[in-house]
Design a protein around this motif. Structure first.
Motif, PDB file in Angstrom:
ATOM      1  N   ASP A 266      74.046  19.957   7.185  1.00  0.00           N
ATOM      2  CA  ASP A 266      73.680  18.784   8.596  1.00  0.00           C
ATOM      3  C   ASP A 266      73.300  19.304  10.227  1.00  0.00           C
ATOM      4  O   ASP A 266      72.655  18.705  10.537  1.00  0.00           O
ATOM      5  N   ALA A 267      73.048  21.156   9.569  1.00  0.00           N
ATOM      6  CA  ALA A 267      72.457  21.807  10.408  1.00  0.00           C
ATOM      7  C   ALA A 267      71.429  21.172  10.526  1.00  0.00           C
ATOM      8  O   ALA A 267      70.054  21.471  10.217  1.00  0.00           O
ATOM      9  N   THR A 268      71.189  21.323  12.296  1.00  0.00           N
ATOM     10  CA  THR A 268      68.956  20.939  12.284  1.00  0.00           C
ATOM     11  C   THR A 268      68.945  22.466  13.393  1.00  0.00           C
ATOM     12  O   THR A 268      68.340  22.540  13.948  1.00  0.00           O
ATOM     13  N   GLU A 269      69.507  23.436  13.292  1.00  0.00           N
ATOM     14  CA  GLU A 269      69.498  24.929  13.456  1.00  0.00           C
ATOM     15  C   GLU A 269      69.659  25.830  13.285  1.00  0.00           C
ATOM     16  O   GLU A 269      70.935  25.981  12.143  1.00  0.00           O
ATOM     17  N   THR A 270      69.048  27.415  13.055  1.00  0.00           N
ATOM     18  CA  THR A 270      70.267  28.146  12.358  1.00  0.00           C
ATOM     19  C   THR A 270      70.001  28.864  13.427  1.00  0.00           C
ATOM     20  O   THR A 270      69.971  29.277  14.125  1.00  0.00           O
ATOM     21  N   THR A 271      71.733  30.201  13.196  1.00  0.00           N
ATOM     22  CA  THR A 271      72.843  29.981  14.515  1.00  0.00           C
ATOM     23  C   THR A 271      72.033  31.890  12.892  1.00  0.00           C
ATOM     24  O   THR A 271      72.734  32.117  11.827  1.00  0.00           O
ATOM     25  N   ASN A 339      65.247  24.422  12.578  1.00  0.00           N
ATOM     26  CA  ASN A 339      64.902  25.041  11.491  1.00  0.00           C
ATOM     27  C   ASN A 339      64.397  25.370  10.783  1.00  0.00           C
ATOM     28  O   ASN A 339      63.567  26.015  10.036  1.00  0.00           O
ATOM     29  N   GLU A 340      62.815  24.526  11.596  1.00  0.00           N
ATOM     30  CA  GLU A 340      61.568  25.408  11.442  1.00  0.00           C
ATOM     31  C   GLU A 340      61.154  26.264  11.581  1.00  0.00           C
ATOM     32  O   GLU A 340      59.911  26.752  11.407  1.00  0.00           O
ATOM     33  N   ALA A 440      70.603  24.586   4.153  1.00  0.00           N
ATOM     34  CA  ALA A 440      70.113  25.680   3.054  1.00  0.00           C
ATOM     35  C   ALA A 440      68.685  25.511   2.493  1.00  0.00           C
ATOM     36  O   ALA A 440      67.802  26.405   1.513  1.00  0.00           O
ATOM     37  N   SER A 441      69.018  24.432   2.384  1.00  0.00           N
ATOM     38  CA  SER A 441      67.623  23.288   1.650  1.00  0.00           C
ATOM     39  C   SER A 441      66.414  23.321   2.430  1.00  0.00           C
ATOM     40  O   SER A 441      65.619  23.198   1.922  1.00  0.00           O
ATOM     41  N   GLU A 442      67.320  24.141   3.664  1.00  0.00           N
ATOM     42  CA  GLU A 442      65.143  24.214   4.275  1.00  0.00           C
ATOM     43  C   GLU A 442      65.495  25.841   4.452  1.00  0.00           C
ATOM     44  O   GLU A 442      63.653  26.033   5.313  1.00  0.00           O
ATOM     45  N   ILE A 443      66.327  27.179   5.334  1.00  0.00           N
ATOM     46  CA  ILE A 443      66.186  28.023   5.140  1.00  0.00           C
ATOM     47  C   ILE A 443      66.375  28.944   4.150  1.00  0.00           C
ATOM     48  O   ILE A 443      66.212  30.466   4.028  1.00  0.00           O
ATOM     49  N   GLY A 444      66.880  28.549   2.680  1.00  0.00           N
ATOM     50  CA  GLY A 444      67.303  29.350   1.422  1.00  0.00           C
ATOM     51  C   GLY A 444      66.332  29.848   0.934  1.00  0.00           C
ATOM     52  O   GLY A 444      66.326  31.320   0.280  1.00  0.00           O
TER      53      GLY A 444
END
Length: 463
Positions: A266-271, A339-340, A440-444
């Motif tokens: 459910d993350a909207t950002e990447t740490t 994320n983007e 993961a679905s967006e940054i994997g």
């Protein structure tokens, strides 16, 4: 405002306005006395009479490095549990007696040691030291209180996973250090906490809270001779086993770049962390490294913060830091982004970091950093608490007052040539390690760009 709050307020104000220990240009550690009791307990005493305050800090070989994987988190729970009651003071009595006079008593455990600290007024010295003595030497670990603490910890473990910045450090250490003691998570895991009992706590306390490997620092408004007599009376009868052992050799080599992707669906950002091998706290180049890191990511106007926050708007803040241990440590670049923009932020962080190796520093930026560091250094050691912490750090990490007494000289003598050598030696260039907490679905897929990827679920127990 009731009288108890007034006393706490006064204590905080007095602490805030404690006077600097020396002028910037001749910064020296105040005189102190160091001695050992017959039981091996090391004691540091430093008189500071500007305000009628006293700071106590004790350190003990009882940090997370002494935990087992099966009972991870035991060190921290044992330290916290010491304030749940002692032979002569129930938990409520500890709280009431300290709050009544505006004093504080804290306990906890970090990576390498546990601590007990207290701040109190000079007039309350005898009363508070008596409570500290009982907490340290006669904790009772009441089962009812322990059970409540363990139940809260299990709930807190789930809550922590909702905040990536609260857990990314544990993921990083576990990823980089693996089975080495530096990989132990200070907070433990749900599975390990469920195995902790009163007996495991009592056994850990008996093995690790031993005077022969511990130290106490007392800083503030007192007479050294009288304080020495009082501490000898309070702690001279403390008995314990020999110092506990832990093998800190065999730190894993970082021979290639790896990526740990912690999926938070459910993350909207990447740490993320970008890291590598760091330094031990007693490294003789510690001061020079600190100056260089100030330029890279150690202040608001650092390169990393300028590029990732000010110039690009990719994050609200970016920094770099060295986290030193006894036998090594971490170097880490840390930030977060949407994320983007994850790939853009990682690439810009790496590009900015590489500038340190490719272009290096110039006279203007080095001079600016040196002035900044010298200006920030004295305030770091203005208070009794900071000085007590410094003395116990000297004991734990095996460095001496030359760190303080030669600090300005070391900063002034740092040249561009030496800076280049320190960058090459201590700021890792190859085989960087990446930990990404995000969706993961967006940054994997992009994570594969930075190394071999291992993916775990943040909802899974442990790190």
């Amino acid at each position: 405002m009731n009288k108890h709050i007034k006393k706490l307020f006064l204590l905080s104000i007095l602490t805030l306005f404690a006077f600097p220990i020396a002028a910037q240009d001749n910064f020296k550690l105040p005189e102190y006395t160091k001695f050992q009791l017959k039981n091996g307990l090391t004691i540091y005493l430093m008189e500071q009479h500007e305000v009628p305050l006293i700071q106590f800090r004790g350190v003990f070989p009882a940090g997370a490095i002494y935990d087992t994987k099966e009972l991870a988190g035991l060190a921290g729970i044992t330290a916290d549990a010491m304030l749940l009651g002692s032979k002569n003071y129930a938990k409520s009595a500890i709280e009431e007696n300290t709050e009544f006079v505006g004093a504080t008593i804290r306990a906890g455990a970090g990576k390498e040691n546990a601590f007990v600290s207290s701040s109190f007024m000079k007039k309350d010295q005898e009363q508070i030291l008596s409570i500290i003595k009982d907490v340290l030497m006669n904790p009772t670990f009441p089962k009812e209180e322990i059970d409540k603490m363990l139940s809260r910890r299990l709930v807190e473990m789930d809550q922590m996973k909702e905040s990536p910045r609260s857990v990314i450090g544990s993921y990083y250490n576990s990823f980089v250090y693996s089975a080495h003691p530096y990989g132990n998570a200070e907070v433990g895991t749900k599975a390990s906490i469920e195995k902790i009992t009163n007996k495991t706590i009592v056994d850990f306390y008996a093995k690790h809270f031993v005077p022969s490997a511990s130290a106490i620092a007392v800083v503030g408004d007192f007479n050294t001779k009288a304080m020495k007599t009082q501490l000898e009376k309070l702690f001279g009868t403390w008995k314990g086993n020999s110092a506990p052992k832990v093998n800190l050799n065999g730190i894993p080599a970082l021979d290639k770049s790896n990526v740990l992707l912690v999926n938070k669906a459910d993350a909207t950002e990447t740490t993320f962390y970008i890291g590598g091998k760091g330094i031990a706290r007693n490294n003789p180049d510690y001061v020079g490294i600190s100056v260089i890191n100030t330029i890279l990511g150690g202040r608001f106007t650092s390169w990393l913060n300028d590029e990732l926050r000010v110039n690009s708007g990719l994050t609200y803040g970016a920094r770099s830091s060295f986290s030193p241990y006894k036998m090594g440590g971490n170097f880490i670049i840390s930030t977060f982004t949407a994320n983007e923009t994850t790939e853009q932020a990682i690439d810009l962080a790496l590009e900015t970091y590489n500038r340190l190796h490719i272009k290096g520093l110039d006279d203007a930026i080095l001079t600016s950093a040196k002035n900044y560091v010298k200006g920030q250094f004295p305030p770091d050691y203005e208070t009794n608490g900071a000085l007590a912490g410094l003395l116990t750090d000297m004991f734990v990490f095996d460095f001496d007052e030359n760190y303080i007494n030669t600090f300005t000289k070391q900063v002034d003598e740092l040249s561009l040539k030496t800076s280049k050598e320190l960058i090459e030696k201590y700021f890792p260039k190859d085989n960087l390690q990446f930990v990404l907490v995000g969706k993961a679905s967006e940054i994997g897929e992009l994570a594969k760009k930075y190394g071999e990827v291992k993916q775990v679920e943040i909802t899974a127990d442990g790190f």
